[in-house]
Design an enzyme around this catalytic site. Structure first.
Site, PDB file in Angstrom:
ATOM      1  N   ASN A   9      13.887  72.795 -49.641  1.00 35.16           N
ATOM      2  CA  ASN A   9      13.942  72.263 -48.282  1.00 35.16           C
ATOM      3  C   ASN A   9      14.753  73.225 -47.422  1.00 35.16           C
ATOM      4  O   ASN A   9      15.975  73.297 -47.534  1.00 35.16           O
ATOM      5  CB  ASN A   9      14.592  70.876 -48.302  1.00 35.16           C
ATOM      6  CG  ASN A   9      14.730  70.274 -46.918  1.00 35.16           C
ATOM      7  OD1 ASN A   9      14.150  70.752 -45.944  1.00 35.16           O
ATOM      8  ND2 ASN A   9      15.520  69.213 -46.813  1.00 35.16           N
ATOM      9  N   TRP A  10      14.072  73.965 -46.548  1.00 31.96           N
ATOM     10  CA  TRP A  10      14.744  74.988 -45.747  1.00 31.96           C
ATOM     11  C   TRP A  10      15.522  74.393 -44.568  1.00 31.96           C
ATOM     12  O   TRP A  10      16.277  75.101 -43.913  1.00 31.96           O
ATOM     13  CB  TRP A  10      13.724  76.004 -45.228  1.00 31.96           C
ATOM     14  CG  TRP A  10      13.050  76.797 -46.316  1.00 31.96           C
ATOM     15  CD1 TRP A  10      13.207  76.657 -47.664  1.00 31.96           C
ATOM     16  CD2 TRP A  10      12.101  77.849 -46.132  1.00 31.96           C
ATOM     17  NE1 TRP A  10      12.414  77.555 -48.335  1.00 31.96           N
ATOM     18  CE2 TRP A  10      11.718  78.308 -47.428  1.00 31.96           C
ATOM     19  CE3 TRP A  10      11.525  78.455 -45.022  1.00 31.96           C
ATOM     20  CZ2 TRP A  10      10.798  79.337 -47.615  1.00 31.96           C
ATOM     21  CZ3 TRP A  10      10.605  79.478 -45.207  1.00 31.96           C
ATOM     22  CH2 TRP A  10      10.246  79.914 -46.492  1.00 31.96           C
ATOM     23  N   LYS A  11      15.294  73.113 -44.287  1.00 34.19           N
ATOM     24  CA  LYS A  11      15.965  72.421 -43.173  1.00 34.19           C
ATOM     25  C   LYS A  11      15.777  73.224 -41.873  1.00 34.19           C
ATOM     26  O   LYS A  11      14.732  73.836 -41.669  1.00 34.19           O
ATOM     27  CB  LYS A  11      17.427  72.153 -43.523  1.00 34.19           C
ATOM     28  CG  LYS A  11      17.578  71.382 -44.843  1.00 34.19           C
ATOM     29  CD  LYS A  11      18.979  70.915 -45.115  1.00 34.19           C
ATOM     30  CE  LYS A  11      19.028  70.161 -46.435  1.00 34.19           C
ATOM     31  NZ  LYS A  11      20.375  69.609 -46.722  1.00 34.19           N
ATOM     32  N   HIS A  96      14.785  61.623 -46.046  1.00 34.23           N
ATOM     33  CA  HIS A  96      15.944  62.451 -46.345  1.00 34.23           C
ATOM     34  C   HIS A  96      17.182  61.847 -45.687  1.00 34.23           C
ATOM     35  O   HIS A  96      17.111  61.283 -44.595  1.00 34.23           O
ATOM     36  CB  HIS A  96      15.721  63.883 -45.863  1.00 34.23           C
ATOM     37  CG  HIS A  96      16.725  64.852 -46.399  1.00 34.23           C
ATOM     38  ND1 HIS A  96      17.994  64.970 -45.880  1.00 34.23           N
ATOM     39  CD2 HIS A  96      16.647  65.746 -47.418  1.00 34.23           C
ATOM     40  CE1 HIS A  96      18.652  65.890 -46.554  1.00 34.23           C
ATOM     41  NE2 HIS A  96      17.856  66.381 -47.498  1.00 34.23           N
ATOM     42  N   GLU A  98      19.559  63.053 -44.116  1.00 32.71           N
ATOM     43  CA  GLU A  98      19.855  63.551 -42.765  1.00 32.71           C
ATOM     44  C   GLU A  98      18.972  62.868 -41.731  1.00 32.71           C
ATOM     45  O   GLU A  98      19.415  62.603 -40.605  1.00 32.71           O
ATOM     46  CB  GLU A  98      19.692  65.068 -42.736  1.00 32.71           C
ATOM     47  CG  GLU A  98      20.774  65.775 -43.547  1.00 32.71           C
ATOM     48  CD  GLU A  98      20.397  67.161 -44.021  1.00 32.71           C
ATOM     49  OE1 GLU A  98      21.197  67.757 -44.753  1.00 32.71           O
ATOM     50  OE2 GLU A  98      19.291  67.647 -43.673  1.00 32.71           O
ATOM     51  N   GLU A 168      19.190  61.878 -53.969  1.00 30.61           N
ATOM     52  CA  GLU A 168      20.136  62.783 -53.328  1.00 30.61           C
ATOM     53  C   GLU A 168      21.422  62.033 -52.975  1.00 30.61           C
ATOM     54  O   GLU A 168      21.483  61.364 -51.942  1.00 30.61           O
ATOM     55  CB  GLU A 168      19.521  63.413 -52.086  1.00 30.61           C
ATOM     56  CG  GLU A 168      18.681  62.465 -51.232  1.00 30.61           C
ATOM     57  CD  GLU A 168      18.486  62.972 -49.820  1.00 30.61           C
ATOM     58  OE1 GLU A 168      18.546  64.184 -49.612  1.00 30.61           O
ATOM     59  OE2 GLU A 168      18.296  62.143 -48.927  1.00 30.61           O
ATOM     60  N   GLY A 174      25.511  69.423 -49.138  1.00 31.00           N
ATOM     61  CA  GLY A 174      26.197  70.338 -48.242  1.00 31.00           C
ATOM     62  C   GLY A 174      27.708  70.319 -48.372  1.00 31.00           C
ATOM     63  O   GLY A 174      28.411  70.922 -47.573  1.00 31.00           O
ATOM     64  N   SER A 214      23.202  69.328 -53.884  1.00 29.43           N
ATOM     65  CA  SER A 214      23.892  70.601 -54.148  1.00 29.43           C
ATOM     66  C   SER A 214      23.534  71.182 -55.517  1.00 29.43           C
ATOM     67  O   SER A 214      24.385  71.691 -56.238  1.00 29.43           O
ATOM     68  CB  SER A 214      25.412  70.444 -54.021  1.00 29.43           C
ATOM     69  OG  SER A 214      25.769  70.150 -52.688  1.00 29.43           O
ATOM     70  N   GLY A 235      18.448  72.524 -51.361  1.00 31.81           N
ATOM     71  CA  GLY A 235      18.780  72.804 -49.970  1.00 31.81           C
ATOM     72  C   GLY A 235      19.212  74.246 -49.788  1.00 31.81           C
ATOM     73  O   GLY A 235      18.404  75.168 -49.755  1.00 31.81           O
ATOM     74  N   GLY A 236      20.525  74.469 -49.675  1.00 35.04           N
ATOM     75  CA  GLY A 236      21.053  75.795 -49.371  1.00 35.04           C
ATOM     76  C   GLY A 236      20.598  76.890 -50.311  1.00 35.04           C
ATOM     77  O   GLY A 236      20.315  78.017 -49.886  1.00 35.04           O
TER      78      GLY A 236
END
Length: 251
Positions: A9-11, A96, A98, A168, A174, A214, A235-236
């Site tokens: 997921n590049w967000k 998600h 977010e 999640e 994050g 994470s 994610g990151g």
């Protein structure tokens, strides 16, 4: 044996040239060194979907990060599931944390989005997860059960068969904190039990459940070794090709 899946997921990250460079690096590596049956999915921002689809090669599948619940209409700034399907998406991430936190998406709205995605022949990656406060209050199992019941378990058996679930823990997104392998396994097993109760043992045994808090190149191997963890929603670490490829090869 359940499917093994790693989804990136590049967000809201990368420019257009950076997005093309990233997917090209991943695609080239997977072409030269296939990932032994692991399904690889990338979810770029909306403006890059069509171009990423053209450059992702045969070993990567395309996902969007969200969709609107209506097929079309006067909804300025929104994107429908049918639009996503038309540019090559096979999956869409829904629920998600977010989206739930920043855009107030609730289980009732997600019910509508799931129906829209499935009607457009998109496979949903349905997210669920608890906050640190909910875990500390020891209500996290009840909270996850409610998210699943209200947001997901209204689907028919045939519809549910298209779904990937991603757990999640919000407190681990994050933050650099990660659920221990024991915590991840415990919740994944619980989610699988909820699926069995809502549908049947067969559905529970074949539904992929991904860990999404994470997960990185350092901890993926330990997390993926858990018997009910079928991969990761990354994610990151999905923004660096070397890290993402390491995660893909962590089974």
């Amino acid at each position: 044996m359940r499917r093994q899946i790693v989804a990136g997921n590049w967000k809201m990250n990368k420019t257009y040239p950076e997005a093309l460079a990233l997917v090209t690096e991943i695609a080239t590596d997977l072409q030269n060194n296939p990932a032994n049956g692991v399904e690889v999915i990338v979810a770029p921002p909306f403006p890059f979907l069509a171009a990423v689809n053209e450059n992702k090669g045969a070993n990567i599948q395309l996902s969007a990060q969200n969709c609107h619940q209506k097929e079309s209409g006067a909804f300025t700034g929104e994107v429908s599931a049918t639009m996503l399907k038309s540019v090559g998406c096979e999956y869409v991430i829904l629920g998600h944390s977010e989206r739930r936190q920043y855009f107030q998406e609730d289980n009732q709205l997600l019910e509508q989005k799931l129906k829209a995605a499935l009607a457009a022949d998109l496979k949903p990656i349905f997210c669920c997860g608890e906050s640190l406060e909910q875990r500390e209050q020891e209500i996290h199992f009840d909270f996850i059960a409610q998210q699943l019941k209200e947001g997901l378990f209204h689907l028919s058996n045939e519809e549910f068969d298209q779904v990937i679930i991603a757990y999640e823990p919000i407190w681990a997104i994050g933050t650099g904190r990660t659920a221990s392998s024991e915590q991840a396994q415990e919740m994944h097993e619980f989610i699988r039990e909820q699926v069995s109760r809502a549908y049947d043992a067969e559905a529970a045994s074949k539904t992929p459940i991904l860990y999404g808090g994470s997960c990185n190149a350092q901890n993926a191997k330990e997390l993926f070794a858990c018997k009910d963890v079928d991969g990761g929603l990354i994610g990151g670490a999905a923004l660096k090709s070397a890290d993402f490829l390491t995660i893909i090869r962590s089974f």
